[in-house]
Design a protein around this motif. Structure first.
Motif, mmCIF file in Angstrom:
data_model
loop_
_atom_site.group_PDB
_atom_site.id
_atom_site.type_symbol
_atom_site.label_atom_id
_atom_site.label_comp_id
_atom_site.label_asym_id
_atom_site.label_seq_id
_atom_site.Cartn_x
_atom_site.Cartn_y
_atom_site.Cartn_z
ATOM 1 N N GLN A 275 68.984 45.194 15.627
ATOM 2 C CA GLN A 275 67.657 45.453 15.096
ATOM 3 C C GLN A 275 66.916 46.411 16.035
ATOM 4 O OE1 GLN A 275 66.495 43.713 11.927
ATOM 5 N NE2 GLN A 275 68.702 43.980 12.059
ATOM 6 N N CYS A 276 66.246 47.391 15.466
ATOM 7 C CA CYS A 276 65.590 48.420 16.256
ATOM 8 C C CYS A 276 64.096 48.418 15.951
ATOM 9 C CB CYS A 276 66.184 49.796 15.970
ATOM 10 S SG CYS A 276 67.940 49.953 16.350
ATOM 11 N N TYR A 277 63.363 47.565 16.631
ATOM 12 C CA TYR A 277 61.915 47.522 16.472
ATOM 13 C C TYR A 277 61.257 48.049 17.746
ATOM 14 C CZ TYR A 277 62.742 44.404 12.502
ATOM 15 O OH TYR A 277 63.150 43.869 11.314
ATOM 16 N N GLY A 278 60.235 48.864 17.586
ATOM 17 C CA GLY A 278 59.517 49.383 18.736
ATOM 18 C C GLY A 278 60.050 50.731 19.183
ATOM 19 N N TRP A 279 59.267 51.385 20.040
ATOM 20 C CA TRP A 279 59.549 52.762 20.448
ATOM 21 C C TRP A 279 60.879 52.899 21.179
ATOM 22 C CZ3 TRP A 279 57.831 57.505 19.502
ATOM 23 C CH2 TRP A 279 58.178 58.533 20.389
ATOM 24 N N VAL A 280 61.125 52.059 22.166
ATOM 25 C CA VAL A 280 62.346 52.177 22.968
ATOM 26 C C VAL A 280 63.576 51.974 22.091
ATOM 27 C CG1 VAL A 280 63.664 51.149 24.865
ATOM 28 C CG2 VAL A 280 61.206 51.518 25.121
ATOM 29 N N SER A 281 63.532 50.962 21.231
ATOM 30 C CA SER A 281 64.681 50.689 20.367
ATOM 31 C C SER A 281 64.905 51.818 19.372
ATOM 32 C CB SER A 281 64.457 49.379 19.610
ATOM 33 O OG SER A 281 64.446 48.287 20.502
ATOM 34 N N PRO A 317 60.019 58.522 27.010
ATOM 35 C CA PRO A 317 61.086 57.700 26.417
ATOM 36 C C PRO A 317 60.862 56.200 26.549
ATOM 37 C CG PRO A 317 62.040 59.569 27.543
ATOM 38 C CD PRO A 317 60.570 59.605 27.867
ATOM 39 N N LYS A 318 60.211 55.792 27.620
ATOM 40 C CA LYS A 318 59.977 54.372 27.835
ATOM 41 C C LYS A 318 58.761 53.861 27.075
ATOM 42 C CE LYS A 318 59.961 51.080 31.675
ATOM 43 N NZ LYS A 318 59.841 50.954 33.150
ATOM 44 N N ASN A 341 64.599 48.689 30.373
ATOM 45 C CA ASN A 341 65.356 47.467 30.529
ATOM 46 C C ASN A 341 65.563 46.835 29.165
ATOM 47 O OD1 ASN A 341 66.429 44.983 31.106
ATOM 48 N ND2 ASN A 341 64.913 44.456 32.676
ATOM 49 N N PRO A 342 66.814 46.686 28.687
ATOM 50 C CA PRO A 342 67.030 46.099 27.359
ATOM 51 C C PRO A 342 66.396 44.729 27.190
ATOM 52 C CG PRO A 342 69.064 47.031 28.230
ATOM 53 C CD PRO A 342 68.070 47.053 29.356
ATOM 54 N N ASP A 343 66.226 44.002 28.297
ATOM 55 C CA ASP A 343 65.637 42.664 28.206
ATOM 56 C C ASP A 343 64.148 42.721 27.927
ATOM 57 O OD1 ASP A 343 68.085 41.534 28.729
ATOM 58 O OD2 ASP A 343 67.745 41.492 30.904
ATOM 59 N N ASP A 344 63.534 43.911 28.108
ATOM 60 C CA ASP A 344 62.099 44.029 27.941
ATOM 61 C C ASP A 344 61.724 44.782 26.678
ATOM 62 O OD1 ASP A 344 61.812 44.566 31.484
ATOM 63 O OD2 ASP A 344 61.553 42.705 30.344
ATOM 64 N N LEU A 345 62.669 44.906 25.730
ATOM 65 C CA LEU A 345 62.389 45.668 24.531
ATOM 66 C C LEU A 345 61.336 44.971 23.696
ATOM 67 C CD1 LEU A 345 65.986 46.720 23.473
ATOM 68 C CD2 LEU A 345 64.275 48.077 24.671
ATOM 69 N N PRO A 346 60.456 45.735 23.029
ATOM 70 C CA PRO A 346 59.409 45.115 22.211
ATOM 71 C C PRO A 346 59.993 44.395 21.025
ATOM 72 C CG PRO A 346 59.475 47.479 21.842
ATOM 73 C CD PRO A 346 60.406 47.196 22.997
ATOM 74 N N ALA A 347 59.313 43.352 20.600
ATOM 75 C CA ALA A 347 59.801 42.554 19.454
ATOM 76 C C ALA A 347 59.607 43.327 18.163
ATOM 77 C CB ALA A 347 59.076 41.240 19.392
#
Length: 347
Positions: A275-281, A317-318, A341-347
């Motif tokens: 799933q790709c939600y948010g700018w970073v994703s 990019p971040k 950090n992949p662990d900090d990606l927005p929901a």
């Protein structure tokens, strides 16, 4: 008689393509007006995104081009895909906008859209062990589906899970077994089922806040996400600045791209089910059929018309929003961002 039949033949395609968007009055009077504003703003964003791809934005913004490149690279076929999706959404400006049950409002029909703000319409009287009945679509939906999950039913102050759902599209069931078919002929339009945009509790919080306070995307909100490009600590913080500008009209543009008539975008990448939600994703997926990617293009094009953005900002990019180089006192190159950090990606 021959002339009459000729006119009917010519008018039939026009009649078949007049759609409507309906809003459930249970959303609340003030909320209904805010939803109308947000839906029209989503149409306008789509139109401005099309203008960018057609080269009609004046002046041409270097940072807008850089932003789109982050999301879509330099591949023309990806840009054309996003442009076509946005063009489908902007065409919805010709749709009539009704409140359900108004004296002049018809009954939702084939390819119309109904916006609901809660799940109280789901009928337990016609329920089964595994489903609830949705009278809008005149069909059963899974009790365990996304529409009934805590991520949609609960607001920000209550939800403690990993991802907070803001809205979702509920579509008529396809004929056959392929739930992901992109073929229009696979959908049973004979039943006259409308598609549903289900707003979740967190989005309703945003709508009520917009109705009572500042509105949608206001100056203070934009200015609050901008950080000093010369300060390495602030430019690499975890505020995910651009994601804080994904207000209600962003949610609607995202959901409108999911509609069958607009291309039925997805929420992930083509290669896997991520799933790709948010700018970073979105920047990582680089998928032109991805709803949030299309919505971000609309957001970035729309910001060029906002007085608070006109001094010129760049989205990195971040996700940090910084003044473009010409706007940084003394000039100079902003410090590089740390990898996301992949662990900090927005929901």
């Amino acid at each position: 008689m021959k002339l009459q039949w000729t006119l009917l033949y010519l008018l039939a395609p026009l009649a078949c393509c007049r759609y409507a968007v309906f809003i459930d009055p249970a959303c609340g009077a003030e909320e209904v007006e805010t939803i109308k504003t947000a839906v029209r703003a989503a149409y306008a964003r789509a139109e401005r995104g099309v203008s960018f791809f057609d080269g009609n934005l004046q002046p041409t913004d270097r940072d807008l081009e850089e932003t789109v490149t982050q999301l879509l690279e330099q591949r023309q076929e990806k840009r054309e895909t996003v442009r076509n999706i946005l063009n489908n959404v902007q065409a919805m400006q010709n749709d009539e906008l009704f409140v359900l049950g108004e004296p002049n409002a018809p009954r939702p029909d084939v390819s119309d859209v109904v916006i609901h703000c809660d799940l109280t319409r789901l009928d337990n009287n016609q329920a089964t062990a595994n489903t609830l009945f949705d009278p809008t679509q005149r069909s059963h939906i899974s009790r365990n589906g996304l529409a009934n999950s805590d991520s949609c039913r609960q607001g920000r102050n209550e939800f403690t899970g990993g991802m907070l759902t803001r809205a979702l599209v509920m579509q008529p069931s396809p004929l056959g077994d392929d739930e992901h078919s992109m073929d229009y002929d696979d959908y049973d339009y004979v039943t006259g089922q409308a598609e549903v945009i289900q707003l979740c509790a967190s989005t309703m919080e945003d709508i009520r806040d917009a109705a009572k306070n500042h509105g949608l995307l206001y100056r203070e909100r934009i200015e609050s996400v901008v950080v000093d490009a010369r300060n390495s600590e602030s430019s690499t913080d975890e505020t995910k600045g651009i994601d804080l500008l994904t207000t209600v009209e962003h949610v609607f543009l995202h959901e409108l791209t999911h509609l069958i008539r607009n291309g039925r975008t997805i929420d992930g990448s083509d290669e896997d089910e991520e799933q790709c939600y948010g700018w970073v994703s979105a920047g990582r997926c680089k998928n032109p059929n991805h709803a949030d990617t299309v919505a971000f293009v609309g957001l970035m094009a729309d910001l060029r018309y906002n007085d608070a953005w006109r001094p010129g900002y760049s989205t990195r990019p971040k996700g940090s929003v910084v003044p473009i180089l010409s706007a940084v006192p003394g000039g100079g190159q902003p410090p590089p961002e740390q990898p996301a950090n992949p662990d900090d990606l927005p929901a």
